[in-house]
Design an enzyme around this catalytic site. Structure first.
Site, PDB file in Angstrom:
ATOM      1  N   ASP A   8       0.920  -1.216  -0.032  1.00 37.02           N
ATOM      2  CA  ASP A   8      -0.035  -0.079  -0.071  1.00 37.02           C
ATOM      3  C   ASP A   8       0.783   1.157  -0.085  1.00 37.02           C
ATOM      4  O   ASP A   8       1.863   1.139  -0.394  1.00 37.02           O
ATOM      5  CB  ASP A   8      -1.002   0.179   1.049  1.00 37.02           C
ATOM      6  CG  ASP A   8      -0.167   0.145   2.425  1.00 37.02           C
ATOM      7  OD1 ASP A   8       0.782   0.354   2.613  1.00 37.02           O
ATOM      8  OD2 ASP A   8      -1.036   0.267   3.511  1.00 37.02           O
ATOM      9  N   CYS A  65       3.094  -3.509   4.118  1.00 36.26           N
ATOM     10  CA  CYS A  65       2.350  -2.276   4.164  1.00 36.26           C
ATOM     11  C   CYS A  65       2.985  -1.453   5.340  1.00 36.26           C
ATOM     12  O   CYS A  65       4.278  -1.869   5.858  1.00 36.26           O
ATOM     13  CB  CYS A  65       0.839  -2.637   4.598  1.00 36.26           C
ATOM     14  SG  CYS A  65       0.356  -3.549   6.077  1.00 36.26           S
ATOM     15  N   THR A  67       2.580  -1.934   8.688  1.00 36.76           N
ATOM     16  CA  THR A  67       3.132  -3.060   9.739  1.00 36.76           C
ATOM     17  C   THR A  67       3.361  -4.260   9.318  1.00 36.76           C
ATOM     18  O   THR A  67       3.828  -5.279   9.847  1.00 36.76           O
ATOM     19  CB  THR A  67       1.773  -3.081  10.934  1.00 36.76           C
ATOM     20  OG1 THR A  67       0.817  -3.627  10.159  1.00 36.76           O
ATOM     21  CG2 THR A  67       1.694  -1.973  11.635  1.00 36.76           C
ATOM     22  N   HIS A  98       8.994 -25.081   8.648  1.00 40.97           N
ATOM     23  CA  HIS A  98       7.878 -26.135   9.406  1.00 40.97           C
ATOM     24  C   HIS A  98       6.455 -25.723   8.944  1.00 40.97           C
ATOM     25  O   HIS A  98       5.654 -26.810   8.974  1.00 40.97           O
ATOM     26  CB  HIS A  98       7.996 -25.395  10.887  1.00 40.97           C
ATOM     27  CG  HIS A  98       9.102 -26.050  11.738  1.00 40.97           C
ATOM     28  ND1 HIS A  98       9.282 -25.949  13.145  1.00 40.97           N
ATOM     29  CD2 HIS A  98      10.190 -26.504  11.010  1.00 40.97           C
ATOM     30  CE1 HIS A  98      10.405 -26.462  13.393  1.00 40.97           C
ATOM     31  NE2 HIS A  98      11.143 -26.831  12.318  1.00 40.97           N
ATOM     32  N   HIS A 133       6.057 -32.313   9.941  1.00 39.68           N
ATOM     33  CA  HIS A 133       5.205 -30.851   9.713  1.00 39.68           C
ATOM     34  C   HIS A 133       3.997 -31.133   9.078  1.00 39.68           C
ATOM     35  O   HIS A 133       3.110 -30.335   9.042  1.00 39.68           O
ATOM     36  CB  HIS A 133       6.138 -29.903   9.428  1.00 39.68           C
ATOM     37  CG  HIS A 133       7.545 -29.728  10.159  1.00 39.68           C
ATOM     38  ND1 HIS A 133       7.238 -29.245  11.660  1.00 39.68           N
ATOM     39  CD2 HIS A 133       8.713 -29.903  10.074  1.00 39.68           C
ATOM     40  CE1 HIS A 133       8.624 -29.184  12.116  1.00 39.68           C
ATOM     41  NE2 HIS A 133       9.192 -29.570  11.278  1.00 39.68           N
TER      42      HIS A 133
HETATM   43  C1  RB5 Z   1      -2.088   2.433   6.694  1.00 42.53           C
HETATM   44  O1  RB5 Z   1      -1.873   3.982   7.252  1.00 42.53           O
HETATM   45  C2  RB5 Z   1      -1.861   1.270   7.340  1.00 42.53           C
HETATM   46  O2  RB5 Z   1      -3.090   1.151   8.148  1.00 42.53           O
HETATM   47  C3  RB5 Z   1      -1.296   0.035   6.786  1.00 42.53           C
HETATM   48  O3  RB5 Z   1      -0.186   0.335   5.914  1.00 42.53           O
HETATM   49  C4  RB5 Z   1      -0.892  -1.332   7.469  1.00 42.53           C
HETATM   50  O4  RB5 Z   1      -0.026  -1.058   8.740  1.00 42.53           O
HETATM   51  C5  RB5 Z   1      -2.308  -1.952   8.168  1.00 42.53           C
HETATM   52  O5  RB5 Z   1      -2.317  -3.072   8.638  1.00 42.53           O
END
Ligand code: RB5
Length: 146
Positions: A8, A65, A67, A98, A133
């Site tokens: 994203d 993204c 996170t 695994h 596994h």
């Molecule tokens: C975007 O602001 C953020 O929410 C997205 O990149 C991500 O971290 C969502 O899990």
């Protein structure tokens, strides 16, 4: 080997760095992510990567993204996908050995690009061990049938 990559707006630069890194190592990269900083919705790109892997269009997928969490959840909703969302190489390696993960996810706001490259290397350079596994991976996949 073909790798589907998706991201994203939070991960445009990270995606571009990882894409170039993979191409420098001889991988073919299919870019399903956004290339602008305009705000967008990560589920769309996670789903595209998941579908590319599940259909066989790509061998593996990488989702990024802010996170790595949301886009990884999205990819993992596609039947046949097993995602590893992580911030260090140990989990990436074990997820291949695994869990036979076929999508790797990480956060551009969580780790730096050098750590990301190390994680990608560890993930791509380790093979699924099968054996004991397999029963557990089969159980994971069976969950999709209910
Ligand atoms: C975007 O602001 C953020 O929410 C997205 O990149 C991500 O971290 C969502 O899990």
């Amino acid at each position: 080997m073909k790798i589907a990559i998706g991201n994203d707006h939070a991960a445009v630069e990270m995606k571009q760095e990882i894409k170039a890194y993979l191409e420098s190592k001889g991988y073919e990269v299919i870019n399903f992510g956004t290339d602008t900083n305009a705000s967008c919705d990560y589920p769309e790109f996670g789903e595209k990567v998941g579908r590319a892997v599940a259909s066989g269009e790509a061998d593996y997928g990488i989702t990024i993204c802010g996170t790595g969490i949301g886009i990884g959840i999205a990819a993992g909703k596609v039947k046949g996908v097993r995602v590893c969302t992580c911030s260090e190489p140990y989990s990436a390696r074990l997820s291949r050995m695994h869990n036979n993960t076929n999508v790797l996810s990480f956060g551009a706001r969580v780790i730096g690009v050098e750590m990301a490259k190390m994680i990608v290397d560890e993930w791509l350079n380790n093979e699924y061990e099968g054996g004991r596994h397999q029963r557990r991976v089969d159980m994971l996949m069976e969950i999709e049938n209910h």
